[in-house]
Scaffold this motif. Structure first.
Motif, PDB file in Angstrom:
ATOM      1  N   ARG A 118      50.027  47.798  31.933  1.00  0.00           N
ATOM      2  CA  ARG A 118      50.124  46.380  32.265  1.00  0.00           C
ATOM      3  C   ARG A 118      48.956  45.656  31.609  1.00  0.00           C
ATOM      4  N   TRP A 119      49.064  44.335  31.527  1.00  0.00           N
ATOM      5  CA  TRP A 119      48.013  43.520  30.921  1.00  0.00           C
ATOM      6  C   TRP A 119      47.221  42.790  31.994  1.00  0.00           C
ATOM      7  N   GLN A 120      45.892  42.823  31.868  1.00  0.00           N
ATOM      8  CA  GLN A 120      44.998  42.107  32.769  1.00  0.00           C
ATOM      9  C   GLN A 120      44.211  41.088  31.954  1.00  0.00           C
ATOM     10  N   ILE A 121      44.526  39.806  32.125  1.00  0.00           N
ATOM     11  CA  ILE A 121      43.808  38.757  31.404  1.00  0.00           C
ATOM     12  C   ILE A 121      42.378  38.676  31.935  1.00  0.00           C
ATOM     13  N   THR A 122      41.408  38.650  31.031  1.00  0.00           N
ATOM     14  CA  THR A 122      39.998  38.642  31.430  1.00  0.00           C
ATOM     15  C   THR A 122      39.285  37.333  31.101  1.00  0.00           C
ATOM     16  N   LYS A 123      39.704  36.678  30.011  1.00  0.00           N
ATOM     17  CA  LYS A 123      38.987  35.474  29.586  1.00  0.00           C
ATOM     18  C   LYS A 123      39.897  34.609  28.729  1.00  0.00           C
ATOM     19  N   LEU A 165      44.296  46.253  28.241  1.00  0.00           N
ATOM     20  CA  LEU A 165      45.501  47.056  28.385  1.00  0.00           C
ATOM     21  C   LEU A 165      45.200  48.115  29.440  1.00  0.00           C
ATOM     22  N   VAL A 166      45.783  47.955  30.608  1.00  0.00           N
ATOM     23  CA  VAL A 166      45.520  48.854  31.738  1.00  0.00           C
ATOM     24  C   VAL A 166      46.572  49.958  31.732  1.00  0.00           C
TER      25      VAL A 166
END
Length: 226
Positions: free
Chosen positions: A54-59, A110-111
């Protein structure tokens, strides 16, 4: 085995964008900047493997000044089903408050989801090996992004506002973000598909832009409002 999630960067831009505020659903009114859920959808247009990552938006970096415009659009006021829709009878004209000439740099991790942590549904059609590791997905994304490939056309909030994009493989010598601070208020974070995939609840967070940069909290952070 523990894995370190790798972070990637995309630069996206377009002539128009509309990241619709859910509280104003009669006529579309956009948030001031791109939402984390819209940014996630852009990454997923390039690579998405359900159950495996899954995708984790950071900034989010806002590059162009925030500019607005108003247009009137034709929309269909019905949902497609078994019966045909006669557009002439269901057409609605609505005003939309949109963003124009937008450009962002979005960062995401990218988790990787280890095989042991995946749900039973993940093994319905494919049985992955126990030695599966995130490098497989890192290479898939890097290959596709560097060649400009995507499964679906990325868009900026609404599908009619297609997004141009490029893969940023190095963060050196990049254009500086917008020199502006702004409290963006409560903004849509994403939909909580983990708890209820069929009818997910909305999640929100307090978005603040400092020198053009918006730091997005982790999904499990207390800053995310449910």
């Amino acid at each position: 085995m523990e894995y370190t999630d790798k972070e990637y960067c995309l630069e996206v831009w377009g002539d128009w964008a509309c990241f619709t505020r859910p509280e104003l659903n009669v006529e579309r009114v956009s948030y001031d900047v791109i939402t984390p859920s819209a940014a996630r959808a852009i990454f997923e247009a390039i690579l998405f493997k359900r159950y495996a990552m899954r995708w984790q938006i950071t900034k989010i970096e806002v590059i162009n000044p925030i500019k607005w415009t108003t247009i009137r659009r034709n929309e269909v006021g019905a949902v497609a089903g078994k019966s045909p829709i006669y557009i002439e009878d269901k057409r609605q004209q609505k005003n939309s408050l949109l963003l124009k000439d937008v450009r962002y740099r979005i960062y995401a991790k990218l988790v990787f989801i280890p095989v042991k942590n995946r749900s039973k549904e993940a093994f319905g059609k494919h049985q992955p090996g126990n030695d599966e590791n995130p490098m497989k997905y890192y290479q898939m994304f890097e290959r596709r992004a560097s060649q400009g490939q995507c499964f679906t056309q990325p868009y900026l909030g609404c599908r009619e506002f297609s997004a141009s994009w490029k893969y940023i493989d190095t963060t050196e010598d990049l254009t500086s973000p917008l020199n502006e601070d702004r409290d963006l208020g409560i903004m849509l974070y994403d939909m909580d598909f983990d708890k209820n995939p069929k009818n997910p609840d909305a999640m929100f967070y307090r978005a603040k832009m400092e020198q053009g940069v918006i730091v997005v909290p982790n999904k499990d952070s207390e800053e995310v409002l449910r």
